[in-house]
Design a protein around this motif. Structure first.
Motif, PDB file in Angstrom:
ATOM      1  N   HIS A 123       0.858  -1.190   0.000  1.00  0.00           N
ATOM      2  CA  HIS A 123       0.000   0.000   0.000  1.00  0.00           C
ATOM      3  C   HIS A 123       0.886   1.229   0.000  1.00  0.00           C
ATOM      4  O   HIS A 123       2.113   1.106   0.005  1.00  0.00           O
ATOM      5  CB  HIS A 123      -0.987  -0.026   1.171  1.00  0.00           C
ATOM      6  CG  HIS A 123      -0.372   0.018   2.546  1.00  0.00           C
ATOM      7  ND1 HIS A 123       0.557  -0.899   2.979  1.00  0.00           N
ATOM      8  CD2 HIS A 123      -0.571   0.866   3.588  1.00  0.00           C
ATOM      9  CE1 HIS A 123       0.903  -0.626   4.230  1.00  0.00           C
ATOM     10  NE2 HIS A 123       0.236   0.455   4.621  1.00  0.00           N
ATOM     11  N   ASP A 154       5.100   4.848   5.710  1.00  0.00           N
ATOM     12  CA  ASP A 154       6.234   3.994   6.069  1.00  0.00           C
ATOM     13  C   ASP A 154       6.391   2.817   5.109  1.00  0.00           C
ATOM     14  O   ASP A 154       7.052   1.828   5.427  1.00  0.00           O
ATOM     15  CB  ASP A 154       6.088   3.494   7.516  1.00  0.00           C
ATOM     16  CG  ASP A 154       4.724   2.875   7.774  1.00  0.00           C
ATOM     17  OD1 ASP A 154       3.763   3.213   7.050  1.00  0.00           O
ATOM     18  OD2 ASP A 154       4.602   2.041   8.690  1.00  0.00           O
ATOM     19  N   HIS A 155       5.797   2.938   3.910  1.00  0.00           N
ATOM     20  CA  HIS A 155       5.877   1.859   2.913  1.00  0.00           C
ATOM     21  C   HIS A 155       6.343   2.352   1.548  1.00  0.00           C
ATOM     22  O   HIS A 155       6.518   1.546   0.637  1.00  0.00           O
ATOM     23  CB  HIS A 155       4.525   1.148   2.795  1.00  0.00           C
ATOM     24  CG  HIS A 155       4.158   0.445   4.084  1.00  0.00           C
ATOM     25  ND1 HIS A 155       4.311  -0.903   4.270  1.00  0.00           N
ATOM     26  CD2 HIS A 155       3.707   0.951   5.263  1.00  0.00           C
ATOM     27  CE1 HIS A 155       3.956  -1.221   5.515  1.00  0.00           C
ATOM     28  NE2 HIS A 155       3.593  -0.109   6.132  1.00  0.00           N
ATOM     29  N   ASP A 177       0.101  -4.358   6.158  1.00  0.00           N
ATOM     30  CA  ASP A 177      -0.346  -3.820   7.450  1.00  0.00           C
ATOM     31  C   ASP A 177      -1.694  -4.369   7.932  1.00  0.00           C
ATOM     32  O   ASP A 177      -2.411  -3.688   8.657  1.00  0.00           O
ATOM     33  CB  ASP A 177      -0.398  -2.289   7.387  1.00  0.00           C
ATOM     34  CG  ASP A 177       0.975  -1.667   7.605  1.00  0.00           C
ATOM     35  OD1 ASP A 177       1.951  -2.420   7.773  1.00  0.00           O
ATOM     36  OD2 ASP A 177       1.059  -0.423   7.604  1.00  0.00           O
ATOM     37  N   HIS A 186      -0.134  -4.954  12.962  1.00  0.00           N
ATOM     38  CA  HIS A 186       1.017  -4.126  13.330  1.00  0.00           C
ATOM     39  C   HIS A 186       1.841  -4.733  14.451  1.00  0.00           C
ATOM     40  O   HIS A 186       2.924  -4.241  14.764  1.00  0.00           O
ATOM     41  CB  HIS A 186       0.558  -2.738  13.765  1.00  0.00           C
ATOM     42  CG  HIS A 186       0.237  -1.848  12.600  1.00  0.00           C
ATOM     43  ND1 HIS A 186      -0.848  -2.051  11.799  1.00  0.00           N
ATOM     44  CD2 HIS A 186       0.891  -0.775  12.091  1.00  0.00           C
ATOM     45  CE1 HIS A 186      -0.861  -1.118  10.855  1.00  0.00           C
ATOM     46  NE2 HIS A 186       0.175  -0.339  11.005  1.00  0.00           N
TER      47      HIS A 186
END
Ligand SMILES: [Zn+2]
Length: 297
Positions: free
Chosen positions: A121, A125-126, A230, A233
Motif C-alpha cells: 500500500h 512507512d511503505h 499492514d 502491526h
C-alpha cells in the motif's frame, strides 16, 4: 539495535529483512483503540521482552523492507519511511537520517540492481525510500525499478480525500514519494482484484487498513509465504484479530482481511513476513478452535 540479517529460503528464492528502524514509542492504548488494561496480564508471558518494553509498557515494533532475490530478479517489498522527508505532523518520520541504503549495500545490493518494488500500500512507512533528496529534488532511489501497486491506492492517495484525520501521517507522502516515480515512468498499476505477478508472486486483495491494500504471496517450487502488509502491526492482533490499529481506514474490511490472512496462514502453514512485528518480523500462525497464536521463525 539492528537484528542480524536472517535469510529465509522459499524454493529457489531468498528473503532477507533490511531494517530501517526499531520503535518502542507506542503504548498499546494508542496503537489499539480497543485496548483494555485488563488485556495485559493474560498476555504478559509472551509480550516481554521482545514485543513490549518492560520499563515503559510500550509496544516494540520495527520498520523495514523485505529483499527478495529470485533467480532473475531483485525485488523489494515496500520501501520504509525514507530520509529527509518533511513530516512535521509525525516526528517518527520527520527528517530521518537512517543508514538504510548502507544496510542494503551490506547484503550486496546497490539501488540500480533493484528491478521491482512491490507495494502492499502507499502509506508513509511503505513508500519512503522510493525517492531520495538530491539537489533539493526528490529523485527515484531505484532508477531501474518498476514500482507496482493497486490502482485504487493511487486514485485515493493521489487526491484530496485521503488527507483526513485518520491519515494525517500521510500528508505530503504521495507528492514526495509516489508522484516522482510516476513522473519518471516507473509506476505500474495493477487491478484492485490483484492477481499473479512475475513468476513467483500473487497479489491478494486485503482491503481495510488502506483502500487498495494488498498482501503479496510468494511461491517457489511448491513452497509458499505471504508478505502480509499492514493487516497487523503487532502480534497482539494475532491474539485479538478483532482489534484494528489506529491507522486502519476501513474498519470492517480491515477486520475481515486480518482474519483471512490468519486463516490462510494457519491452514496453509505459510511463512508470514510482516512489516512491523519486532524480532525477526517473520513467523507462523497456528489455530486452535477460533483462536490464533504466533511463533517467530
Ligand atoms: Zn505500516
Amino acid at each position: 539495535m539492528v537484528h542480524p540479517n536472517k535469510t529465509y529460503r522459499i524454493g529457489d528464492v531468498t528473503v532477507t529483512k533490511i531494517e530501517e528502524m526499531r520503535l518502542n514509542v507506542a503504548p498499546p492504548s494508542f496503537l489499539y483503540p480497543a485496548w483494555e488494561p485488563e488485556q495485559l496480564e493474560p498476555n504478559l508471558h509472551w509480550l516481554t521482552p521482545s514485543n513490549m518494553d518492560a520499563t515503559t509498557g510500550n509496544l516494540i515494533q520495527s520498520i523495514h523492507t523485505w529483499l527478495v532475490r529470485a533467480p532473475h530478479h531483485t525485488i523489494l517489498i515496500d520501501t520504509g519511511s525514507g530520509n529527509d522527508k518533511e513530516r512535521p505532523q509525525n516526528q517518527i518520520f520527520h527528517h530521518l537520517n537512517t543508514p538504510y541504503l548502507q544496510r542494503l549495500a551490506a547484503v550486496g545490493v546497490r539501488p540500480e540492481e533493484v528491478d521491482y518494488v512491490l507495494h502492499t500500500h502507499l502509506h508513509v512507512d511503505h513508500v519512503g525510500w522510493n525517492t531520495r533528496l538530491v539537489d533539493r529534488r526528490w529523485v527515484p532511489t531505484f532508477p531501474n525499478a518498476r514500482h507496482v501497486f493497486a490502482r485504487a491506492e493511487e486514485d485515493y492517495y493521489g487526491g484530496p480525500d485521503s488527507h483526513n484525520e485518520v491519515n494525517v501521517p500521510s500528508l505530503g507522502v504521495f507528492e514526495d514519494s509516489v508522484a516522482p516515480i510516476i513522473a519518471s515512468g516507473q509506476a505500474e498499476r495493477i487491478s484492485n482484484d490483484g492477481g499473479e505477478y512475475l513468476d513467483n508472486f500473487v497479489f491478494r486483495p486485503t482491503k481495510g487498513h488502506s483502500i487498495g491494500h494488498m498482501s503479496i504471496e510468494l511461491h517457489s517450487k511448491g513452497q509458499a509465504a505471504l508478505f502480509t502488509g499492514d493487516v497487523m502491526h503487532h502480534p497482539l492482533q494475532v491474539v485479538r484479530p478483532d482489534w484494528n490499529s489506529v491507522f486502519c481506514e476501513w474498519q470492517d474490511e480491515a477486520r475481515a482481511s486480518r482474519r483471512w490472512v490468519l486463516e490462510q496462514g494457519a491452514e496453509r502453514n505459510l511463512l508470514l513476513f510482516t512489516p512491523h512485528f519486532a524480532e525477526t518480523s517473520a513467523g507462523y500462525v497456528t489455530s486452535q478452535g477460533d483462536r490464533f497464536s504466533w511463533r517467530y521463525e
